[in-house]
Scaffold this motif. Structure first.
Motif, mmCIF file in Angstrom:
data_model
loop_
_atom_site.group_PDB
_atom_site.id
_atom_site.type_symbol
_atom_site.label_atom_id
_atom_site.label_comp_id
_atom_site.label_asym_id
_atom_site.label_seq_id
_atom_site.Cartn_x
_atom_site.Cartn_y
_atom_site.Cartn_z
ATOM 1 N N HIS A 276 0.834 -1.206 0.000
ATOM 2 C CA HIS A 276 0.000 0.000 0.000
ATOM 3 C C HIS A 276 0.871 1.260 0.000
ATOM 4 C CE1 HIS A 276 -3.222 2.757 1.481
ATOM 5 N NE2 HIS A 276 -2.196 3.298 2.120
ATOM 6 N N GLU A 277 1.853 1.313 0.911
ATOM 7 C CA GLU A 277 2.689 2.505 1.017
ATOM 8 C C GLU A 277 3.496 2.748 -0.258
ATOM 9 O OE1 GLU A 277 2.244 4.535 3.257
ATOM 10 O OE2 GLU A 277 1.050 3.303 4.607
ATOM 11 N N MET A 278 3.983 1.678 -0.871
ATOM 12 C CA MET A 278 4.712 1.843 -2.129
ATOM 13 C C MET A 278 3.796 2.351 -3.226
ATOM 14 S SD MET A 278 7.199 -1.514 -1.995
ATOM 15 C CE MET A 278 8.302 -1.742 -0.586
ATOM 16 N N GLY A 279 2.523 2.009 -3.118
ATOM 17 C CA GLY A 279 1.561 2.526 -4.081
ATOM 18 C C GLY A 279 1.503 4.040 -4.072
ATOM 19 N N HIS A 280 1.555 4.639 -2.883
ATOM 20 C CA HIS A 280 1.550 6.101 -2.810
ATOM 21 C C HIS A 280 2.730 6.679 -3.599
ATOM 22 C CE1 HIS A 280 -1.736 6.705 -0.086
ATOM 23 N NE2 HIS A 280 -1.208 5.958 0.862
ATOM 24 N N TYR A 281 3.888 6.033 -3.469
ATOM 25 C CA TYR A 281 5.080 6.532 -4.142
ATOM 26 C C TYR A 281 4.983 6.337 -5.651
ATOM 27 C CZ TYR A 281 9.952 6.852 -5.651
ATOM 28 O OH TYR A 281 11.095 7.194 -6.327
ATOM 29 N N VAL A 282 4.661 5.118 -6.069
ATOM 30 C CA VAL A 282 4.638 4.797 -7.499
ATOM 31 C C VAL A 282 3.562 5.598 -8.223
ATOM 32 C CG1 VAL A 282 4.239 2.949 -9.180
ATOM 33 C CG2 VAL A 282 5.582 2.494 -7.118
ATOM 34 N N LEU A 283 2.428 5.799 -7.587
ATOM 35 C CA LEU A 283 1.312 6.503 -8.214
ATOM 36 C C LEU A 283 1.442 8.023 -8.123
ATOM 37 C CD1 LEU A 283 -1.560 4.191 -6.934
ATOM 38 C CD2 LEU A 283 -0.520 4.196 -9.210
ATOM 39 N N GLY A 284 2.507 8.502 -7.524
ATOM 40 C CA GLY A 284 2.755 9.950 -7.476
ATOM 41 C C GLY A 284 1.786 10.722 -6.611
ATOM 42 N N HIS A 285 1.312 10.108 -5.540
ATOM 43 C CA HIS A 285 0.299 10.767 -4.725
ATOM 44 C C HIS A 285 0.812 12.013 -4.018
ATOM 45 C CE1 HIS A 285 -2.371 6.927 -4.477
ATOM 46 N NE2 HIS A 285 -2.528 7.596 -5.595
ATOM 47 N N SER A 286 2.076 12.043 -3.652
ATOM 48 C CA SER A 286 2.607 13.243 -2.991
ATOM 49 C C SER A 286 2.501 14.448 -3.906
ATOM 50 C CB SER A 286 4.063 13.024 -2.574
ATOM 51 O OG SER A 286 4.156 12.048 -1.558
ATOM 52 N N TRP A 287 2.901 14.266 -5.174
ATOM 53 C CA TRP A 287 2.843 15.381 -6.112
ATOM 54 C C TRP A 287 1.399 15.758 -6.430
ATOM 55 C CZ3 TRP A 287 7.202 17.566 -5.931
ATOM 56 C CH2 TRP A 287 8.381 16.827 -5.820
ATOM 57 N N ARG A 288 0.550 14.765 -6.593
ATOM 58 C CA ARG A 288 -0.860 15.064 -6.861
ATOM 59 C C ARG A 288 -1.469 15.830 -5.687
ATOM 60 N NH1 ARG A 288 -5.145 10.260 -7.271
ATOM 61 N NH2 ARG A 288 -3.760 9.585 -8.968
#
Length: 431
Positions: A276-288
């Motif tokens: 789940h946490e890697m998903g945040h990184y791969v999906l670019g959630h921080s930038w979004r």
């Protein structure tokens, strides 16, 4: 406004889920998604269910009362002319206009901290202990509050100094440039937070070598996530919640797990959480999140730019405020933003919840641990209402509810596991 900044950082620092899981026992002849989901959801019953619901539903009111407390504090600082006195003090210390807002921010932050301290003690300490979610004694908790205050006394004056610089130089379009300033501060927070802020509250050490670390490294390598350093931090000293994150930007990217995750769960659950946490990184959630929050902030600053001058024209003499470029106007700007962010709470919750749901799906695809993920969701129900109504979930949940997550896990299991079997997880043990 200091509270607004901390709130935004807090939104950005929301990194993921906590976790726990279940042991497969009895296979059913046919796999029914709803029946499999109920087997997990129904493990929360009786007093435990009531306690979870009461804690979470009480939080709905805390959103409102917290905003009202912040509004009343800013009104007090305005009506008592404390704000004007803070401004006068800053002007006596220096004649440099660009530095005066930063100096003003120092007593303003301290006053806000002291005025809201009784409320903070109740909501963040006594209430947490009442529900068995706090591990710290008062002294340790208050020490961390002082660390947070020290951080605010560094960050907030710099932010205020930058915003008032653009107000002076672009009085009609300052809200646009102010949005850019806040976005830059958010980026700096993402970059430096894992290295300089988080270690102020917890000790970080390298995760021990072994099969679990190897699995996390392999999962990270599959998506080119830097995992040379995987850290474990001692969050059990604060609470028993399970947590992990992939934080930082560029050279500060790191994978971190709290000790609760390792001590309260098995490897399948840890893999589910890390997926789940890697998903945040791969999906670019921080930038979004930064981009969407920038839009939300822009709307808020636009409203401030329209309302604040009118209120200053009407009440400025009473408050001792000359114009919106006067540092003494900071409590008024904060007050307007507090009302705005209260109204925007459902939108902000939805932004986070959508990201979390996407990370859930990514984590299931990556870790391939649907039962581990389902028990993770159930352990979160220790302090999150398990089955809200759809409108309730939309308004108040910044993560998918436990029931939603369990059903997603079981649907994934039905769709991707050959000959899936029913699991009887039993009652979650109390720890």
């Amino acid at each position: 406004m200091a509270r607004i900044l901390l709130f935004i950082f807090a939104v950005l620092l929301i990194a993921g889920l906590p976790a726990e899981m279940a042991l497969a026992q009895n296979a059913a002849p046919a796999f029914d998604v709803e029946q499999a989901s109920r087997a997990y959801i129904d493990t929360l019953q009786g007093a435990d269910l009531e306690k979870s619901n009461q804690y979470f539903e009480g939080g709905y009111w805390l959103i409102l009362w917290g905003a009202l407390v912040a509004i009343l504090v800013d009104l007090l600082i305005l009506q008592s002319r404390l704000s004007a006195r803070f401004r006068d003090w800053a002007e006596r210390v220096t004649v440099r206009k660009w530095l005066q807002p930063a100096l003003y921010a120092l007593p303003y932050v301290i006053a806000g901290f002291l005025f809201t301290l009784p409320w903070t003690i109740y909501t963040d300490f006594f209430r947490e202990r009442q529900y068995g979610l706090m591990s710290q004694n008062f002294g340790s908790w208050f020490g961390e509050q002082m660390i947070g205050l020290a951080i605010s006394l560094v960050v907030f004056p710099l932010l205020i100094m930058a915003i008032f610089a653009v107000i002076r130089r672009a009085p009609k379009t300052w809200w646009i440039w102010g949005t850019g300033v806040i976005s830059i501060f958010l980026f700096i927070g993402l970059l430096l937070g894992p290295v300089f802020i988080s270690p102020l509250f917890n000790d970080y050490s390298e995760m021990a070598e072994g099969p679990l670390r190897d699995r996390i490294v392999a999962m990270a390598a599959e998506y080119d996530i830097p995992a040379d350093n995987i850290y474990v931090f001692d969050q059990s000293k604060q609470h028993k919640r399970i947590s992990a994150n992939v934080s930082g930007v560029g050279p500060t990217i790191r994978v971190s797990l709290n000790d609760n995750l390792l001590e309260r769960t098995d490897p399948a659950e840890v893999a589910a959480v890390m997926g789940h946490e890697m998903g945040h990184y791969v999906l670019g959630h921080s930038w979004r999140t930064v981009l969407i929050l920038a839009l939300i902030v822009a709307i808020g600053l636009f409203i401030v730019a329209r309302l604040a001058p009118q209120l200053i024209e009407r009440h400025g003499a009473k408050w001792g405020i000359g114009s919106i470029a006067d540092p003494a106007a900071i409590p008024l700007l904060s007050l307007i933003l507090t009302v705005y962010f209260l109204a925007a709470t459902p939108a902000i919750n939805s932004l986070i919840r959508i990201n979390e749901s996407e990370a859930d799906r990514f984590g299931l695809d990556t870790a391939k641990e649907p039962d581990g993920f389902a028990k993770v969701a159930m352990r979160l129900s220790e302090y999150r209402k398990i089955e809200p109504g759809p409108v309730e979930e939309m308004l108040f949940f910044d993560h998918p509810s436990g029931a939603t997550r369990v059903r997603m896990s079981m649907q994934w299991k039905a769709d991707h596991v050959e000959n899936p079997v029913m699991v009887n997880p039993g009652k979650l043990e109390k720890e």
